[in-house]
Design a protein around this motif. Structure first.
Motif, PDB file in Angstrom:
ATOM      1  N   PHE A  40      36.264  27.093  31.700  1.00 32.39           N
ATOM      2  CA  PHE A  40      35.398  28.401  31.863  1.00 32.39           C
ATOM      3  C   PHE A  40      34.793  28.608  30.423  1.00 32.39           C
ATOM      4  CE2 PHE A  40      38.473  29.549  35.186  1.00 32.39           C
ATOM      5  CZ  PHE A  40      37.728  29.245  36.245  1.00 32.39           C
ATOM      6  N   GLU A  44      29.671  24.982  29.990  1.00 32.35           N
ATOM      7  CA  GLU A  44      29.739  24.483  31.352  1.00 32.35           C
ATOM      8  C   GLU A  44      28.192  24.349  31.712  1.00 32.35           C
ATOM      9  OE1 GLU A  44      32.636  25.118  34.519  1.00 32.35           O
ATOM     10  OE2 GLU A  44      32.390  26.943  33.311  1.00 32.35           O
ATOM     11  N   PHE A  45      27.231  25.163  30.881  1.00 32.78           N
ATOM     12  CA  PHE A  45      25.804  25.007  31.230  1.00 32.78           C
ATOM     13  C   PHE A  45      25.359  23.714  30.740  1.00 32.78           C
ATOM     14  CE2 PHE A  45      26.155  29.466  32.118  1.00 32.78           C
ATOM     15  CZ  PHE A  45      25.174  29.684  33.337  1.00 32.78           C
ATOM     16  N   HIS A  77      34.428  25.319  50.213  1.00 33.61           N
ATOM     17  CA  HIS A  77      34.021  26.631  49.149  1.00 33.61           C
ATOM     18  C   HIS A  77      34.030  26.232  47.881  1.00 33.61           C
ATOM     19  CE1 HIS A  77      34.740  31.208  48.240  1.00 33.61           C
ATOM     20  NE2 HIS A  77      33.607  31.016  48.398  1.00 33.61           N
ATOM     21  N   TRP A  80      31.379  23.878  46.879  1.00 26.45           N
ATOM     22  CA  TRP A  80      30.022  24.809  46.728  1.00 26.45           C
ATOM     23  C   TRP A  80      29.863  25.086  45.353  1.00 26.45           C
ATOM     24  CZ3 TRP A  80      25.494  25.460  49.410  1.00 26.45           C
ATOM     25  CH2 TRP A  80      24.753  26.340  48.764  1.00 26.45           C
ATOM     26  N   TYR A  81      31.080  25.619  44.679  1.00 29.40           N
ATOM     27  CA  TYR A  81      30.888  26.130  43.306  1.00 29.40           C
ATOM     28  C   TYR A  81      30.631  25.029  42.444  1.00 29.40           C
ATOM     29  CZ  TYR A  81      31.339  30.933  44.919  1.00 29.40           C
ATOM     30  OH  TYR A  81      31.121  31.989  45.625  1.00 29.40           O
ATOM     31  N   LEU A  84      27.055  24.245  42.522  1.00 32.76           N
ATOM     32  CA  LEU A  84      26.365  25.290  41.902  1.00 32.76           C
ATOM     33  C   LEU A  84      26.203  25.162  40.377  1.00 32.76           C
ATOM     34  CD1 LEU A  84      24.916  27.846  43.143  1.00 32.76           C
ATOM     35  CD2 LEU A  84      26.763  28.891  42.335  1.00 32.76           C
ATOM     36  N   LYS A  85      27.542  24.821  39.768  1.00 30.94           N
ATOM     37  CA  LYS A  85      27.417  24.629  38.480  1.00 30.94           C
ATOM     38  C   LYS A  85      26.960  23.519  37.975  1.00 30.94           C
ATOM     39  CE  LYS A  85      31.775  27.037  37.335  1.00 30.94           C
ATOM     40  NZ  LYS A  85      33.064  26.985  36.922  1.00 30.94           N
ATOM     41  N   ARG A  87      24.165  21.960  39.410  1.00 31.34           N
ATOM     42  CA  ARG A  87      22.751  22.295  39.358  1.00 31.34           C
ATOM     43  C   ARG A  87      22.380  23.078  38.303  1.00 31.34           C
ATOM     44  NH1 ARG A  87      19.958  25.503  44.587  1.00 31.34           N
ATOM     45  NH2 ARG A  87      21.241  27.111  43.169  1.00 31.34           N
ATOM     46  N   ASN A  88      23.021  24.124  38.000  1.00 26.48           N
ATOM     47  CA  ASN A  88      22.622  24.915  36.563  1.00 26.48           C
ATOM     48  C   ASN A  88      22.749  24.088  35.387  1.00 26.48           C
ATOM     49  OD1 ASN A  88      22.455  27.126  38.282  1.00 26.48           O
ATOM     50  ND2 ASN A  88      24.684  28.158  37.660  1.00 26.48           N
ATOM     51  N   LEU A 120      25.983  20.571  52.966  1.00 27.12           N
ATOM     52  CA  LEU A 120      27.060  21.633  53.095  1.00 27.12           C
ATOM     53  C   LEU A 120      27.141  22.984  53.599  1.00 27.12           C
ATOM     54  CD1 LEU A 120      29.614  22.287  50.056  1.00 27.12           C
ATOM     55  CD2 LEU A 120      29.062  24.134  51.727  1.00 27.12           C
ATOM     56  N   GLU A 121      25.721  23.483  53.409  1.00 31.16           N
ATOM     57  CA  GLU A 121      25.316  24.764  54.279  1.00 31.16           C
ATOM     58  C   GLU A 121      25.221  24.202  55.653  1.00 31.16           C
ATOM     59  OE1 GLU A 121      22.332  27.828  53.255  1.00 31.16           O
ATOM     60  OE2 GLU A 121      22.241  26.469  51.343  1.00 31.16           O
TER      61      GLU A 121
ATOM     62  N   LEU B  20      28.808  31.961  49.858  1.00 26.65           N
ATOM     63  CA  LEU B  20      27.916  30.758  49.280  1.00 26.65           C
ATOM     64  C   LEU B  20      26.805  31.139  48.461  1.00 26.65           C
ATOM     65  CD1 LEU B  20      28.189  28.281  52.223  1.00 26.65           C
ATOM     66  CD2 LEU B  20      29.946  28.403  50.058  1.00 26.65           C
ATOM     67  N   MET B  25      21.021  29.944  37.446  1.00 26.41           N
ATOM     68  CA  MET B  25      20.858  30.157  36.456  1.00 26.41           C
ATOM     69  C   MET B  25      20.660  29.076  35.041  1.00 26.41           C
ATOM     70  SD  MET B  25      23.417  33.663  35.845  1.00 26.41           S
ATOM     71  CE  MET B  25      22.475  34.557  34.403  1.00 26.41           C
ATOM     72  N   LEU B  27      20.642  28.263  31.193  1.00 29.12           N
ATOM     73  CA  LEU B  27      20.676  28.831  29.768  1.00 29.12           C
ATOM     74  C   LEU B  27      19.413  28.448  29.068  1.00 29.12           C
ATOM     75  CD1 LEU B  27      24.366  28.730  28.085  1.00 29.12           C
ATOM     76  CD2 LEU B  27      22.020  29.282  26.890  1.00 29.12           C
ATOM     77  N   TYR B  60      31.789  31.715  36.079  1.00 25.97           N
ATOM     78  CA  TYR B  60      31.791  31.077  34.639  1.00 25.97           C
ATOM     79  C   TYR B  60      33.012  31.870  33.738  1.00 25.97           C
ATOM     80  CZ  TYR B  60      27.856  28.031  35.324  1.00 25.97           C
ATOM     81  OH  TYR B  60      27.079  27.207  36.164  1.00 25.97           O
ATOM     82  N   ASN B  61      33.570  32.719  34.144  1.00 27.86           N
ATOM     83  CA  ASN B  61      34.544  33.419  33.437  1.00 27.86           C
ATOM     84  C   ASN B  61      34.165  34.022  32.058  1.00 27.86           C
ATOM     85  OD1 ASN B  61      37.128  34.583  33.153  1.00 27.86           O
ATOM     86  ND2 ASN B  61      38.033  32.735  32.688  1.00 27.86           N
TER      87      ASN B  61
END
Lengths: 250, 150
Positions: A40, A44-45, A77, A80-81, A84-85, A87-88, A120-121, B20, B25, B27, B60-61
């Protein structure tokens, strides 16, 4: 990292209960359990450091719907995260590459992630629908209906809940005005429909003539393929056309 | 906390939960110098300050002390041919403050900029390798014309 792997293996072995009489089935084609450490951080970006400035990054394909149908809700679930990460991260890397006028390696990664998220959706929505239909007899989807707009054109109106009832809600009334008889709109519709009709007819005629030309130039053509590409054209009629014949006496 | 549609919240109703979230975002490197504990993001237009704080803390904690947002106006430009005005999309920017003792420095993502000579050498090497592959492929079939296999 390696200690984590050993820990996971131990856990796995603990779960397998071995009886004395049963032979141990040995699996020749076994894969090591691969685990990644959860991190974390703001880092991670960003992509892995080894991919910074790389020309291309080797990645797999997107998740398919059928694969995700096998997964539990909890797994989806989590996935998905992860997506999401990812993609970011890709958006960040793309932005920075564009800023510095550098190559963004393997931009198809973004498409793959987007596709996975869509799949997924879709899977989640399927499950939601099934659950709602079982429990309530309805799909549980957002209700909507086909309505005619002020200009006489049909569209799908997605309904939503409001605090104020419809007859008192002036804002809603101003925003959503549906069709009621109007002479000007009727005149507009007449012309609009005429335009649509003519466009359709012209397309039909154009296709028909094109098919005639094709038949003339390539008499031994695959008729099935032709029919598939121009489903609206009557091919028998086109064959009998005067323009389809060559310049000779039969 | 998402761009999706939810039933309206009324007092006494169940809390709306997001399973979901589809916010993004990214950076970005701050164009103007910022204090070491401030990080700049571009984010979905629909995100509020609370959304941004929750997003960073829960997913992201990251410890977030304070969030400021602004909406950057998209640049307009005239079409070179016909002269009509084209406008780029607006962007929401978030300035996130980390705790006083933490700091974040935007990493140098493109440390090595390849020179023209290196690029040239690389191209030459690629061409040579390709030609070698071609020769190897046709070793077994002497006398076959070059155009026979692609």
């Amino acid at each position: 990292m390696s200690s984590n792997k050993i820990l996971n293996l131990c856990k796995l072995l603990n779960n397998v209960s071995l009886r004395k009489n049963e032979p141990i089935v040995s699996c020749i084609f076994s894969r090591n359990i691969s685990t990644t450490t959860r991190k974390f951080d703001l880092m991670e970006f960003f992509d892995d450091q080894k991919n910074w400035g790389a020309n291309d990054v080797k990645v797999g394909r997107a998740w398919k719907k059928d694969e995700m149908r096998l997964k539990s809700n909890v797994d989806l679930h989590k996935l998905w995260y992860v997506l999401l990460k990812e993609r970011n991260m890709l958006l960040t890397m793309e932005q920075e590459a564009n800023e510095q006028v550098q190559l963004f390696p393997s931009p198809e990664r973004l498409d793959k992630v987007e596709e996975s998220m869509e799949n997924l959706e879709a899977v989640i929505r399927e499950r939601n629908k099934a659950y709602h239909e079982l429990e309530t007899g309805e799909t549980g989807e957002r209700p909507g209906k086909h309505v005619t707009s002020r200009l006489g054109l049909r569209y799908y109106y997605k309904m939503s809940e409001h605090v104020v009832p419809k007859h008192m809600n002036t804002k809603w009334q101003q925003k959503y005005q549906f069709y009621k008889y109007d002479r000007d709109v009727e005149a507009f519709l007449l012309k609009y429909n005429e335009k649509l009709y003519l466009t359709k007819k012209r397309k039909q005629r154009r296709d028909f003539n094109h098919v005639i030309g094709l038949l003339k130039r390539f008499p031994g053509m695959d008729m099935e393929a032709l029919k598939q590409q121009y489903p609206d054209v009557d091919i028998e009629k086109a064959k009998h056309s005067r323009k389809c014949r060559g310049h000779f006496e039969p | 906390m998402s761009t999706r549609w939810y039933p309206i919240y009324q007092k006494g109703g169940p809390q709306l939960r997001v399973f979901l979230p589809n916010f993004w975002m990214k950076l970005i490197k701050p164009p103007h110098e910022q204090p070491p504990n401030i990080v700049q993001f571009a984010c979905s237009m629909e995100m509020t300050k609370y959304d941004i704080k929750n997003y960073l803390e829960k997913i992201y904690n990251v410890d977030v002390v304070h969030v400021r947002t602004r909406i950057g106006l998209g640049k307009t430009k005239r079409d070179p041919g016909l002269g009509y005005v084209v406008k780029a999309d607006d962007t929401k920017y978030a300035y996130v403050t980390l705790p006083k003792d933490q700091e974040f420095k935007f990493p140098d993502l493109f440390p090595k900029v390849s020179t023209v000579e290196e690029d040239y050498e690389k191209t030459i090497k690629q061409t040579k390798d390709g030609f070698k592959d071609y020769l190897d492929k046709n070793k077994e079939r002497p006398g076959m014309p070059g155009w026979f296999t692609v």
